[in-house]
Design an enzyme around this catalytic site. Structure first.
Site, mmCIF file in Angstrom:
data_model
loop_
_atom_site.group_PDB
_atom_site.id
_atom_site.type_symbol
_atom_site.label_atom_id
_atom_site.label_comp_id
_atom_site.label_asym_id
_atom_site.label_seq_id
_atom_site.Cartn_x
_atom_site.Cartn_y
_atom_site.Cartn_z
ATOM 1 C CG HIS A 138 -1.985 1.401 1.317
ATOM 2 N ND1 HIS A 138 -3.193 1.023 1.019
ATOM 3 C CD2 HIS A 138 -1.601 2.430 1.828
ATOM 4 C CE1 HIS A 138 -3.469 2.492 0.775
ATOM 5 N NE2 HIS A 138 -2.652 3.358 1.674
ATOM 6 C CD GLU A 139 1.562 3.839 3.509
ATOM 7 O OE1 GLU A 139 1.736 4.748 3.054
ATOM 8 O OE2 GLU A 139 0.866 3.379 4.081
ATOM 9 C CG HIS A 164 0.465 5.997 -0.998
ATOM 10 N ND1 HIS A 164 -0.267 6.467 -1.752
ATOM 11 C CD2 HIS A 164 -0.123 6.177 0.025
ATOM 12 C CE1 HIS A 164 -2.009 6.196 -0.553
ATOM 13 N NE2 HIS A 164 -1.347 5.710 0.287
#
Length: 448
Positions: free
Chosen positions: A41-42, A45
């Site tokens: 998920h990170e 980003h």
């Protein structure tokens, strides 16, 4: 006799220890799976942020004290002690503080005004002057949306990969047309146990044997057990012609299904008693690999199901809390915390079933968790990713409005003004998470 009893007791103790160990391994696997999901998920980003030139100070998995970190190309990568989340710190998430606020120092006006100024101060520390170009808030609207959408999309794509491994790589357990076992008698409404007075099951009486593969029934080819069962259930008391394959050759057998009473539940929940046919055959079960598109289809279907839960999340968490206090059984389709998901993973690992079944169960749980992360993070409220996307869209609408009416471009939206709302959302999420954790500890959803 005493020696045999001691052996049995020792065997039971050994099995209990093995089950406990398997449960612990299942929980550990879910924690690792969660950490991988958060890392992806990170990363969703991080990659576009760096690609668009934004300065990223940290990429961290977990919260609390730092266990390990390493700085590489201007970013500190590391792991923290509590693996229940993660974050990246991008420079200039918000515009610089107004000059008046900088001169006045800490804002007056109470608790929330102080929170707003604290957020501005923390944001200002990431800026290298008002002309700093390597900051998030200066990105075009579409690039900001890409950065914030990247995290949830990574969870969605990871879920697709997991569902594809589950459905296409392993397959779906399917009842086949091969006969695995035969019933000895016809069950009655009062008992399923066979006695000397019980009538013999039609399949055994007709000469069907374990290992036979049903080819057709009354001239209708059957591809799976569900098709064969549908014909049998709809033909109570009617003679059917079974063609079975046995030892490489086909044989024709005459079978007359017995008539039994069974309860049928309609779509509206009402239950009625119907007469159906029964022959007394049990199918073999095997994994049948699904088409390559089955994984993405399953992911999309799960998005709809999870979205339905998220939409009603406050009400469902409230009901979960009521069930916890009253001791009522929980809704098995309701929300879970990571504690509940880990507990289910432990149950799957400790189940008395083939290893492949347990692997499939774990993959299904982890994929569903990633779908939940995808949907939950798209809620348009700060501090969630969906909140940042909503802020970017609002700024885009303001810019478009100014352009249409030939007005000067508006200033960047100062999302620090929403800190009080962000705080309220955070507290609500904390309370709901606490209720779910307590429920998962003291009134858990179980698989078995």
């Amino acid at each position: 006799m005493g020696g045999r009893h001691t052996q049995l007791k020792g065997w039971r103790g050994y099995r209990e220890r093995v089950e406990i160990l398997a449960f612990v391994i299942g929980v550990a696997l879910m924690v690792v799976g969660l950490a991988v999901s958060i890392a992806l998920h990170e990363l969703g980003h991080l990659w576009p942020a760096k690609k668009f030139g934004v300065r990223v100070g940290q990429y961290m998995i977990g919260f609390g004290p730092t266990l390990w970190s390493k700085r590489w190309r201007g970013t500190e990568y590391g792991f923290k002690a509590i693996p229940l989340g993660g974050y990246i710190s991008m420079a200039g998430m918000y515009p610089p503080s107004p000059q008046a606020a900088r001169r006045d120092g800490r804002a007056a006006g109470g608790f929330f005004a102080t929170m707003v100024q604290d957020a501005r101060d923390a944001n200002d520390e990431t800026l290298h002057g008002d002309d700093d170009t390597h900051v998030f808030y200066r990105l075009p609207i579409h690039k900001r949306i890409v950065v914030m959408l990247g995290g949830p999309l990574m969870n969605f794509f990871f879920a697709i990969v997991l569902f594809s491994i589950l459905l296409t790589g392993i397959g779906v357990q399917t009842a086949t047309t091969e006969v695995a076992r035969l019933s000895e008698c016809v069950p009655t409404t009062s008992s399923t146990e066979c006695t000397d007075a019980s009538p013999a099951a039609p399949a055994e009486a007709a000469g069907i044997q374990p290992g036979d593969v049903i080819v057709s029934i009354d001239g209708e080819p059957v591809a799976d057990f569900a098709a064969a069962s549908a014909i049998i259930r709809s033909s109570p008391g009617e003679q059917l012609t079974f063609v079975v394959e046995r030892d490489g050759s086909e044989q024709t057998l005459q079978v007359t299904p017995a008539t039994i009473q069974t309860e049928v539940t309609a779509a509206d929940g009402t239950t009625t008693t119907q007469e159906v046919g029964f022959v007394g055959i049990g199918p073999s079960v095997e994994y049948v690999q699904q088409p390559i598109w089955a994984g993405p289809q399953m992911a999309v279907q799960n998005v709809g199901a999870v979205a339905g839960i998220i939409w009603q999340l406050p009400a469902k968490v409230w009901q979960t809390g009521v069930d916890l206090v009253t001791g009522q059984p929980r809704d098995p389709n309701g929300p879970l915390s990571i504690v509940g998901a880990s507990r289910l993973s432990g149950e799957v690992a400790a189940a008395d079933s083939p290893v492949l079944n347990r692997v499939a169960g774990f993959l299904s749980l982890l994929a569903s968790l990633n779908i939940a992360l995808f949907v939950f993070n798209l809620i348009p409220l700060l501090p969630l990713d969906g909140g940042h996307i909503a802020v970017a869209l609002w700024e885009g609408i303001k810019r478009l409005w100014a352009k249409l009416f030939r007005r000067p471009p508006p200033k960047p939206v100062d999302a620090t003004k929403l800190v009080p709302l962000t705080f309220a959302v955070f507290v609500a999420l904390l309370v709901m998470g606490g209720i779910l954790i307590l429920a998962d500890l003291f009134n858990p959803v179980t698989l078995f």
